[in-house]
Design a protein around this motif. Structure first.
Motif, mmCIF file in Angstrom:
data_model
loop_
_atom_site.group_PDB
_atom_site.id
_atom_site.type_symbol
_atom_site.label_atom_id
_atom_site.label_comp_id
_atom_site.label_asym_id
_atom_site.label_seq_id
_atom_site.Cartn_x
_atom_site.Cartn_y
_atom_site.Cartn_z
ATOM 1 N N ALA A 1 3.942 5.852 -5.307
ATOM 2 C CA ALA A 1 4.044 5.891 -6.771
ATOM 3 C C ALA A 1 2.897 6.709 -7.362
ATOM 4 O O ALA A 1 3.111 7.504 -8.284
ATOM 5 C CB ALA A 1 4.044 4.473 -7.337
ATOM 6 N N GLY A 2 1.692 6.531 -6.840
ATOM 7 C CA GLY A 2 0.545 7.299 -7.331
ATOM 8 C C GLY A 2 0.709 8.786 -7.102
ATOM 9 O O GLY A 2 0.413 9.598 -7.986
ATOM 10 N N PHE A 3 1.210 9.164 -5.931
ATOM 11 C CA PHE A 3 1.409 10.582 -5.609
ATOM 12 C C PHE A 3 2.460 11.204 -6.527
ATOM 13 O O PHE A 3 2.256 12.302 -7.062
ATOM 14 C CB PHE A 3 1.820 10.733 -4.142
ATOM 15 C CG PHE A 3 2.137 12.141 -3.738
ATOM 16 C CD1 PHE A 3 1.125 13.076 -3.617
ATOM 17 C CD2 PHE A 3 3.433 12.527 -3.497
ATOM 18 C CE1 PHE A 3 1.407 14.389 -3.256
ATOM 19 C CE2 PHE A 3 3.733 13.834 -3.131
ATOM 20 C CZ PHE A 3 2.712 14.760 -3.017
ATOM 21 N N LEU A 4 3.564 10.516 -6.719
ATOM 22 C CA LEU A 4 4.620 11.042 -7.585
ATOM 23 C C LEU A 4 4.165 11.093 -9.042
ATOM 24 O O LEU A 4 4.443 12.063 -9.758
ATOM 25 C CB LEU A 4 5.884 10.199 -7.452
ATOM 26 C CG LEU A 4 6.563 10.245 -6.089
ATOM 27 C CD1 LEU A 4 7.702 9.239 -6.020
ATOM 28 C CD2 LEU A 4 7.059 11.646 -5.772
ATOM 29 N N PHE A 5 3.455 10.067 -9.483
ATOM 30 C CA PHE A 5 2.995 10.000 -10.868
ATOM 31 C C PHE A 5 1.944 11.063 -11.152
ATOM 32 O O PHE A 5 1.945 11.669 -12.229
ATOM 33 C CB PHE A 5 2.444 8.604 -11.146
ATOM 34 C CG PHE A 5 2.337 8.274 -12.602
ATOM 35 C CD1 PHE A 5 3.464 8.165 -13.382
ATOM 36 C CD2 PHE A 5 1.104 8.051 -13.186
ATOM 37 C CE1 PHE A 5 3.378 7.852 -14.729
ATOM 38 C CE2 PHE A 5 1.004 7.743 -14.521
ATOM 39 C CZ PHE A 5 2.141 7.634 -15.304
ATOM 40 N N CYS B 1 6.903 1.871 -15.279
ATOM 41 C CA CYS B 1 6.297 0.784 -16.041
ATOM 42 C C CYS B 1 6.281 -0.501 -15.225
ATOM 43 O O CYS B 1 5.240 -1.167 -15.126
ATOM 44 C CB CYS B 1 7.061 0.582 -17.349
ATOM 45 S SG CYS B 1 6.421 -0.755 -18.364
ATOM 46 N N PHE B 2 7.403 -0.843 -14.608
ATOM 47 C CA PHE B 2 7.470 -2.108 -13.888
ATOM 48 C C PHE B 2 6.837 -2.042 -12.502
ATOM 49 O O PHE B 2 6.305 -3.042 -12.027
ATOM 50 C CB PHE B 2 8.908 -2.636 -13.855
ATOM 51 C CG PHE B 2 9.276 -3.254 -15.173
ATOM 52 C CD1 PHE B 2 8.903 -4.554 -15.456
ATOM 53 C CD2 PHE B 2 9.931 -2.521 -16.135
ATOM 54 C CE1 PHE B 2 9.203 -5.128 -16.683
ATOM 55 C CE2 PHE B 2 10.242 -3.082 -17.362
ATOM 56 C CZ PHE B 2 9.879 -4.390 -17.637
ATOM 57 N N ILE B 3 6.837 -0.876 -11.867
ATOM 58 C CA ILE B 3 6.090 -0.730 -10.611
ATOM 59 C C ILE B 3 4.601 -0.914 -10.876
ATOM 60 O O ILE B 3 3.909 -1.638 -10.153
ATOM 61 C CB ILE B 3 6.369 0.627 -9.939
ATOM 62 C CG1 ILE B 3 7.775 0.654 -9.355
ATOM 63 C CG2 ILE B 3 5.335 0.917 -8.852
ATOM 64 C CD1 ILE B 3 8.203 2.019 -8.834
ATOM 65 N N PHE B 4 4.112 -0.288 -11.936
ATOM 66 C CA PHE B 4 2.686 -0.411 -12.255
ATOM 67 C C PHE B 4 2.332 -1.823 -12.695
ATOM 68 O O PHE B 4 1.261 -2.332 -12.364
ATOM 69 C CB PHE B 4 2.278 0.614 -13.318
ATOM 70 C CG PHE B 4 2.386 2.036 -12.847
ATOM 71 C CD1 PHE B 4 2.187 2.376 -11.518
ATOM 72 C CD2 PHE B 4 2.711 3.051 -13.731
ATOM 73 C CE1 PHE B 4 2.294 3.694 -11.081
ATOM 74 C CE2 PHE B 4 2.806 4.365 -13.309
ATOM 75 C CZ PHE B 4 2.600 4.684 -11.985
ATOM 76 N N LEU B 5 3.219 -2.475 -13.425
ATOM 77 C CA LEU B 5 2.977 -3.864 -13.803
ATOM 78 C C LEU B 5 2.912 -4.747 -12.561
ATOM 79 O O LEU B 5 2.051 -5.624 -12.452
ATOM 80 C CB LEU B 5 4.065 -4.344 -14.760
ATOM 81 C CG LEU B 5 3.827 -5.683 -15.439
ATOM 82 C CD1 LEU B 5 2.532 -5.680 -16.245
ATOM 83 C CD2 LEU B 5 5.008 -6.011 -16.348
ATOM 84 N N SER C 1 0.828 -1.213 0.000
ATOM 85 C CA SER C 1 0.000 0.000 0.000
ATOM 86 C C SER C 1 0.857 1.256 0.000
ATOM 87 O O SER C 1 0.547 2.219 -0.716
ATOM 88 C CB SER C 1 -0.928 0.009 1.215
ATOM 89 O OG SER C 1 -1.838 -1.049 1.166
ATOM 90 N N VAL C 2 1.931 1.252 0.770
ATOM 91 C CA VAL C 2 2.832 2.412 0.809
ATOM 92 C C VAL C 2 3.467 2.634 -0.566
ATOM 93 O O VAL C 2 3.557 3.771 -1.042
ATOM 94 C CB VAL C 2 3.906 2.240 1.914
ATOM 95 C CG1 VAL C 2 4.975 3.315 1.823
ATOM 96 C CG2 VAL C 2 3.250 2.245 3.291
#
Length: 136
Positions: free
Chosen positions: A23-27, A109-113, A17-18
């Motif tokens: 990643a969502g906040f930075l993206f 790309c790989f974090i989201f995958l 979750s962290v």
């Protein structure tokens, strides 16, 4: 070693979750720069352009990831977005991400995958919706 395992398994989903929230906040900030020119120093894009579409996906997708809502499909779409961004904008500049400045696109790309496969984690609206459905 077996006594440590339950503590790790407890924190695995929390750290997932962290990772998702961070990643969502930075993206999301990449989308904010493209759409709203905020924070300053960004580059505004016209809404009905390829960069504008990328900005919408980055902003809305990042926001959905922060809350952990529809995480798997959103992360899959964003992973594809980053693959396209890498091959369109970075790969033509050189063969390696360190040379063509595409490290961030590859990493996203790989974090989201990974998130598309692993899910949102405990601290998410997806997990809350699952717990709610299980009570019914």
């Amino acid at each position: 070693m077996a006594s440590i395992s339950p503590a790790f398994s407890l924190w695995t989903s929390r750290m997932l979750s962290v990772l998702r929230i961070t990643a969502g906040f930075l993206f999301m900030q990449h989308g904010m720069q493209k759409l709203f020119n905020f924070p300053a120093g960004g580059h505004s894009a016209e809404l009905f352009s390829m960069m504008g579409l990328a900005g919408v996906l980055e902003f809305v997708g990042g926001l959905l990831l922060i809350f952990g809502l529809f995480t798997r499909p959103v992360a899959f779409i964003l992973s594809g977005l980053m693959a396209v961004a890498y091959f369109m904008a970075h790969a033509p500049q050189g063969p390696l991400p360190i040379v063509n400045q595409g490290e961030l696109a590859v990493l996203y790309c790989f974090i989201f995958l990974f998130l598309a496969v692993a899910g949102a984690g405990d601290w998410s609206l997806d997990a809350w919706r699952q717990r709610l459905a299980a009570r019914r």
